[in-house]
Write an enzyme that holds these catalytic residues in place. Sequence first.
Site, PDB file in Angstrom:
ATOM      1  N   PRO A   2       0.831  -1.209   0.000  1.00  0.00           N
ATOM      2  CA  PRO A   2       0.000   0.000   0.000  1.00  0.00           C
ATOM      3  C   PRO A   2       0.868   1.263   0.000  1.00  0.00           C
ATOM      4  CG  PRO A   2      -0.595  -1.484   1.799  1.00  0.00           C
ATOM      5  CD  PRO A   2       0.673  -1.995   1.211  1.00  0.00           C
ATOM      6  N   GLU A   3       0.546   2.186  -0.883  1.00  0.00           N
ATOM      7  CA  GLU A   3       1.270   3.453  -0.958  1.00  0.00           C
ATOM      8  C   GLU A   3       0.327   4.571  -0.479  1.00  0.00           C
ATOM      9  OE1 GLU A   3       3.224   3.960  -4.768  1.00  0.00           O
ATOM     10  OE2 GLU A   3       3.370   1.813  -5.042  1.00  0.00           O
TER      11      GLU A   3
END
Length: 283
Positions: A2-3
Site C-alpha cells: 500500500p502506498e
Amino acid sequence: MPELPEVETIVRGLRDKLRGLEFAKVEVYLDKSIQGSKKSFIVSLRGRKIVRAERQGKNIILHLSGGVALRVHLRMTGRLRFVPAQTPLEKHTHVVFSYQDHPGQLRFVDPRQFGRLGVEKKRVGDKLSSLADLGPEPLEISAKEFIRRARSKHRAIKPLLLDQRFLAGVGNIYADEALHRARIHPRRPADSLEEKALRGLYRALRRILQEAIQAGGTSVRSYVDASGSTGGFQHSLRVYGREGKACRICDAPIVRERVGGRGSFFCIRCQPLRENMSGPDTR
Ligand SMILES: [Zn+2]
C-alpha cells in the site's frame, strides 16, 4: 505494498468510526507484529481514547489521549479492518482491538507478517520521533521546493522518488506511473533533469496520487480498504504491471527492468534515456 493513496483511503474509512473510542482489550496473536514488548504495548493502550486518525507517508497514525500515538505500517500485505465483534476471525489476524461500550473491533490482518504496530510517546506537537526523517508529503510540497530538492541529488530519479526521506508515501506503482506520464526514464539522474521536466513530474505525480485517492487506491495484489472493498485505480495504470503490453501513448511494448533494485515498468520510446531522443508527441 500500500502506498499513499491506499493508506489515505484506509485512514479515511477509519477516521469517523474510530474517533472517541476507548481501548478496552488488546489481543496480540503474533509477537513480531508489535514493535517493542507485547506486554507494554497492551498496557500502554488500555484506557486510552482515540482522538484522531491521520496518514503520514505510508504510516497510519492514531493519536491517542495522554500524548501517545499508535503507529501502523502495513508494509507488504498488512490490512486494518473495522468489523462487528461477532465477525469470525479471518486467517492471519495478528492483533485485535476491542473498545469500551462499542460492538466494533479493529483487526490487523497480515499474511506476509512484515507489517508493524507500535505505541510511541509524542514529543512536540503531532510529530513522532520515529518519523523525524520522513520527507515532505507530495500533495503538500510546493513545485519550487520539489524542483530544488530533486536538482540537488545526483541519484537516478526512480529510486529517489521511492526514498521516504526525499518524499513521503510514494512507492513503486505511483513512481512508475508518474515517470511515464512525465516522459522521464527511471534511470535519469535527478540533477540532469531540466526544470521543465521536473515541473512536469511534480504535476504528474500529484495528479496521479489525487486520481488514485479518488478511485479508492490500486488493488493489484491484496489491498482492500477498511471495509474490505478493493480500489479502482488498477484500471488506470499505464505502465505498472503491463510488461510486453502496448504503451497506451505510442504502442511500443512496455519493458520491465530493475532500477535501484526495484522492478520498474516504462516505455523506452516515451521515456528515452538520452535527452536528444524525443518520443512521439501525441499528448
Ligand atoms: Zn510509449
